[in-house]
Enzyme design. Sequence first.
Site, PDB file in Angstrom:
ATOM      1  N   ILE A  19     -87.232  47.094 -60.686  1.00  0.00           N
ATOM      2  CA  ILE A  19     -87.487  48.346 -61.688  1.00  0.00           C
ATOM      3  C   ILE A  19     -88.884  48.009 -62.304  1.00  0.00           C
ATOM      4  O   ILE A  19     -89.672  48.830 -62.378  1.00  0.00           O
ATOM      5  CB  ILE A  19     -86.085  48.528 -62.638  1.00  0.00           C
ATOM      6  CG1 ILE A  19     -85.035  48.983 -61.594  1.00  0.00           C
ATOM      7  CG2 ILE A  19     -86.741  49.527 -63.534  1.00  0.00           C
ATOM      8  CD1 ILE A  19     -83.891  49.370 -62.556  1.00  0.00           C
ATOM      9  N   ARG A 146     -67.958  43.266 -65.228  1.00  0.00           N
ATOM     10  CA  ARG A 146     -69.338  43.402 -65.702  1.00  0.00           C
ATOM     11  C   ARG A 146     -69.302  43.114 -67.538  1.00  0.00           C
ATOM     12  O   ARG A 146     -69.872  43.881 -68.470  1.00  0.00           O
ATOM     13  CB  ARG A 146     -69.910  44.670 -65.626  1.00  0.00           C
ATOM     14  CG  ARG A 146     -70.548  44.869 -64.271  1.00  0.00           C
ATOM     15  CD  ARG A 146     -71.596  43.875 -63.734  1.00  0.00           C
ATOM     16  NE  ARG A 146     -72.017  44.161 -62.357  1.00  0.00           N
ATOM     17  CZ  ARG A 146     -71.668  43.346 -61.599  1.00  0.00           C
ATOM     18  NH1 ARG A 146     -70.591  42.379 -61.882  1.00  0.00           N
ATOM     19  NH2 ARG A 146     -72.120  43.478 -60.341  1.00  0.00           N
ATOM     20  N   TYR A 149     -72.416  41.339 -69.315  1.00  0.00           N
ATOM     21  CA  TYR A 149     -73.422  42.292 -68.926  1.00  0.00           C
ATOM     22  C   TYR A 149     -73.336  43.564 -69.832  1.00  0.00           C
ATOM     23  O   TYR A 149     -74.073  43.982 -70.320  1.00  0.00           O
ATOM     24  CB  TYR A 149     -73.572  42.520 -67.367  1.00  0.00           C
ATOM     25  CG  TYR A 149     -74.508  43.200 -66.873  1.00  0.00           C
ATOM     26  CD1 TYR A 149     -75.922  42.960 -66.950  1.00  0.00           C
ATOM     27  CD2 TYR A 149     -74.428  44.677 -66.549  1.00  0.00           C
ATOM     28  CE1 TYR A 149     -77.230  43.646 -66.462  1.00  0.00           C
ATOM     29  CE2 TYR A 149     -75.364  45.504 -66.058  1.00  0.00           C
ATOM     30  CZ  TYR A 149     -76.686  45.180 -66.090  1.00  0.00           C
ATOM     31  OH  TYR A 149     -77.848  45.722 -65.736  1.00  0.00           O
ATOM     32  N   VAL A 182     -79.237  50.143 -58.417  1.00  0.00           N
ATOM     33  CA  VAL A 182     -80.398  50.357 -57.981  1.00  0.00           C
ATOM     34  C   VAL A 182     -80.600  49.126 -57.052  1.00  0.00           C
ATOM     35  O   VAL A 182     -80.428  48.154 -57.167  1.00  0.00           O
ATOM     36  CB  VAL A 182     -81.474  50.450 -59.102  1.00  0.00           C
ATOM     37  CG1 VAL A 182     -83.078  50.269 -58.397  1.00  0.00           C
ATOM     38  CG2 VAL A 182     -81.236  51.442 -59.954  1.00  0.00           C
TER      39      VAL A 182
HETATM   40  N1  LIG Z   1     -80.744  46.856 -60.051  1.00  0.00           N
HETATM   41  C1  LIG Z   1     -79.629  47.584 -60.772  1.00  0.00           C
HETATM   42  O1  LIG Z   1     -78.829  48.021 -60.045  1.00  0.00           O
HETATM   43  C2  LIG Z   1     -79.695  47.725 -62.301  1.00  0.00           C
HETATM   44  C3  LIG Z   1     -78.794  48.714 -62.600  1.00  0.00           C
HETATM   45  C4  LIG Z   1     -78.959  49.120 -63.961  1.00  0.00           C
HETATM   46  C5  LIG Z   1     -79.812  48.423 -64.960  1.00  0.00           C
HETATM   47  N2  LIG Z   1     -80.732  47.309 -64.422  1.00  0.00           N
HETATM   48  C6  LIG Z   1     -81.425  46.611 -65.167  1.00  0.00           C
HETATM   49  O2  LIG Z   1     -82.752  46.844 -64.794  1.00  0.00           O
HETATM   50  C7  LIG Z   1     -83.636  45.508 -65.109  1.00  0.00           C
HETATM   51  C8  LIG Z   1     -84.249  45.254 -64.013  1.00  0.00           C
HETATM   52  O3  LIG Z   1     -83.287  44.893 -62.854  1.00  0.00           O
HETATM   53  P1  LIG Z   1     -83.873  44.784 -61.519  1.00  0.00           P
HETATM   54  O4  LIG Z   1     -82.550  44.676 -60.330  1.00  0.00           O
HETATM   55  O5  LIG Z   1     -84.698  46.032 -60.935  1.00  0.00           O
HETATM   56  O6  LIG Z   1     -84.658  43.588 -61.150  1.00  0.00           O
HETATM   57  P2  LIG Z   1     -84.478  42.035 -60.809  1.00  0.00           P
HETATM   58  O7  LIG Z   1     -83.073  41.400 -61.555  1.00  0.00           O
HETATM   59  O8  LIG Z   1     -84.420  41.802 -59.349  1.00  0.00           O
HETATM   60  O9  LIG Z   1     -85.690  41.178 -61.463  1.00  0.00           O
HETATM   61  C9  LIG Z   1     -85.638  40.885 -62.630  1.00  0.00           C
HETATM   62  C10 LIG Z   1     -87.028  40.127 -62.912  1.00  0.00           C
HETATM   63  O10 LIG Z   1     -86.865  39.718 -64.322  1.00  0.00           O
HETATM   64  C11 LIG Z   1     -87.612  38.565 -64.378  1.00  0.00           C
HETATM   65  N3  LIG Z   1     -86.919  37.658 -65.443  1.00  0.00           N
HETATM   66  C12 LIG Z   1     -85.836  37.042 -65.540  1.00  0.00           C
HETATM   67  N4  LIG Z   1     -85.641  36.190 -66.716  1.00  0.00           N
HETATM   68  C13 LIG Z   1     -87.027  36.520 -67.301  1.00  0.00           C
HETATM   69  C14 LIG Z   1     -87.458  35.980 -68.583  1.00  0.00           C
HETATM   70  N5  LIG Z   1     -86.660  35.306 -69.296  1.00  0.00           N
HETATM   71  N6  LIG Z   1     -88.774  36.250 -68.999  1.00  0.00           N
HETATM   72  C15 LIG Z   1     -89.443  37.188 -68.124  1.00  0.00           C
HETATM   73  N7  LIG Z   1     -89.136  37.723 -66.978  1.00  0.00           N
HETATM   74  C16 LIG Z   1     -87.769  37.420 -66.391  1.00  0.00           C
HETATM   75  C17 LIG Z   1     -87.402  37.882 -62.844  1.00  0.00           C
HETATM   76  O11 LIG Z   1     -88.419  36.925 -62.613  1.00  0.00           O
HETATM   77  C18 LIG Z   1     -87.433  39.187 -62.164  1.00  0.00           C
HETATM   78  O12 LIG Z   1     -88.878  39.323 -61.848  1.00  0.00           O
HETATM   79  C19 LIG Z   1     -82.783  44.573 -65.694  1.00  0.00           C
HETATM   80  O13 LIG Z   1     -82.781  44.800 -67.149  1.00  0.00           O
HETATM   81  C20 LIG Z   1     -81.317  44.967 -65.133  1.00  0.00           C
HETATM   82  O14 LIG Z   1     -80.025  44.702 -65.863  1.00  0.00           O
HETATM   83  C21 LIG Z   1     -80.668  47.108 -62.879  1.00  0.00           C
END
Ligand SMILES: NC(=O)c1ccc[n+]([C@@H]2O[C@H](COP(=O)([O-])OP(=O)(O)OC[C@H]3O[C@@H](n4cnc5c(N)ncnc54)[C@H](O)[C@@H]3O)[C@@H](O)[C@H]2O)c1
Length: 247
Positions: A19, A146, A149, A182
């Site tokens: 995202i 979860r 989380y 997502v």
């Molecule tokens: N994918 C989903 O289904 C979903 C659903 C709801 C919410 N979210 C939220 O969306 C956000 C992004 O999730 P995603 O699944 O798209 O991405 P992802 O989890 O695949 O990627 C996360 C990114 O965060 C970076 N990261 C991790 N720790 C870090 C730190 N300490 N400092 C800086 N960068 C750091 C990682 O290197 C990575 O690039 C998160 O907050 C997640 O909880 C995701």
Amino acid sequence: MSDRLKSKKIIVTAAGQGIGRATAIAFHNEGANVTATDINDKTLADLNNEYPGIKINKLDSTDQKSILEFAKNLDRVDVLFNAVGFVHHGTILDCEETDWDFSSVVNVKSMYFMCKAILPLMIKQNSGSIVNVSSCASSLKGFPNRFVYGTTKGAVIGLTKSIAADFVKKNIRCNSIAPGTVFSPSWQDRVNQSPDPVQAKKDFIARQPMGRLGTAEEIAAIAIYLASDESTFTTGTTFSVDGGISI
Ligand SMILES: NC(=O)c1ccc[n+]([C@@H]2O[C@H](COP(=O)([O-])OP(=O)(O)OC[C@H]3O[C@@H](n4cnc5c(N)ncnc54)[C@H](O)[C@@H]3O)[C@@H](O)[C@H]2O)c1
């Protein structure tokens, strides 16, 4: 693409993938001056190779000292997009103190550090928009396995509302986005690491009323709105972009 974010200076965290990456690209395509940050310099370099107009800066959002050092060199920030997050799988009984602490630091403290470092600049400017990525698994809805989380993502909503309340008179807005499931690299990892990946993928899709996962671009679309001047009367809210999972 139009210029809905023309000349806006935007910081995106967790921009290396998922995202955060899609949102950094969407902001860039809307004319913003984007600085993409992540703890992973390899994925950041890939982003910059593909989009040389996006600046990159390796930054650990849980390291306050580095964040303050980074913030010292900024002259203006119109938008802060906080996307750092980590999914721990399990109930309270599976959540050891180290899991609790890790998730709290990555999911909530990171946003506290980033907002605290950037807010003084926004106060000086008398303007700014902060957008925090929460989740449908939060104070909005309980999901099995979860526990920490959902707890920490609920805290993101509280943090968002508190900042919105404290700085509404300074023309600083703070909103959050609550995505459903997502497709992203970490989602793919969660599927692959499950005991039965084929069934795990089916289960993730089945719980989405639309019968599909969301895309990172569908989350970026609401982020553009919240970052732009189209949403200047909107603060303290949480936008569910979840394919109907919270209906
Ligand atoms: N994918 C989903 O289904 C979903 C659903 C709801 C919410 N979210 C939220 O969306 C956000 C992004 O999730 P995603 O699944 O798209 O991405 P992802 O989890 O695949 O990627 C996360 C990114 O965060 C970076 N990261 C991790 N720790 C870090 C730190 N300490 N400092 C800086 N960068 C750091 C990682 O290197 C990575 O690039 C998160 O907050 C997640 O909880 C995701």
